[in-house]
Each structure stands twice: as C-alpha cells, then as structure tokens.
Design a protein around this motif. Sequence first.
Motif, short mmCIF file in Angstrom:
data_model
loop_
_atom_site.label_atom_id
_atom_site.label_comp_id
_atom_site.label_asym_id
_atom_site.label_seq_id
_atom_site.Cartn_x
_atom_site.Cartn_y
_atom_site.Cartn_z
N ARG A 42 0.83 -1.21 0.00
CA ARG A 42 0.00 0.00 0.00
C ARG A 42 0.86 1.25 0.00
NH1 ARG A 42 -3.85 2.60 -2.13
NH2 ARG A 42 -4.96 3.99 -0.73
N VAL A 43 1.93 1.24 0.78
CA VAL A 43 2.85 2.38 0.80
C VAL A 43 3.43 2.61 -0.59
CG1 VAL A 43 5.08 3.21 1.66
CG2 VAL A 43 3.41 2.25 3.26
N ILE A 44 3.79 1.54 -1.26
CA ILE A 44 4.34 1.65 -2.61
C ILE A 44 3.29 2.23 -3.57
CG2 ILE A 44 5.14 0.29 -4.60
CD1 ILE A 44 6.53 -1.56 -2.48
N GLU A 45 2.04 1.76 -3.46
CA GLU A 45 0.97 2.28 -4.32
C GLU A 45 0.76 3.77 -4.09
OE1 GLU A 45 -2.48 0.02 -3.28
OE2 GLU A 45 -1.72 -1.83 -4.18
N VAL A 46 0.69 4.17 -2.83
CA VAL A 46 0.44 5.58 -2.51
C VAL A 46 1.62 6.44 -2.95
CG1 VAL A 46 0.14 7.22 -0.61
CG2 VAL A 46 -1.17 5.09 -0.65
#
Length: 73
Positions: A46-50
Amino acid sequence: MADIKQNVTCRQSLASAFRALSDEAVKAGWSEGDVALALAELAEERVIEVTAKVITEGFIHPQRIAAGGGRNG
C-alpha cells in the motif's frame, strides 16, 4: 507527508481495527507470525501504491498546468 501528531492520531484510530483483523486471522487458524508478516507485506504494498500515485501526480499536474489544463483539467 503528515506531521508526527497527525500520524499518531491516525495510528490510534486504526489500532483497534488492525488488532481485530489480526485476531480474526489467528482465530481462522493462521499463526501470529504468518499474520504479522502478511499484514506487513500488505502495508508495504500500500505504501508503494500511494508513493507511486504521489510521484505520478507530481509529474502529471505540472504538465497539465503547462498545457493550459489547470489542476483539474
């Protein structure tokens, strides 16, 4: 990026739901270690996506503005 106080408030707001999710996975038969690792991996994804979204928008918006499209155009 959010300031430290905002981050702490967000963490406090999510803590009980996060714990409940973890507890439900353990009740379903997964080990605590497996659950912790899976949740950490999901959080990392999720951190990578954001981060990718922020980077992409950071590059796209100036191009739109330069093309006369404005921020929402």
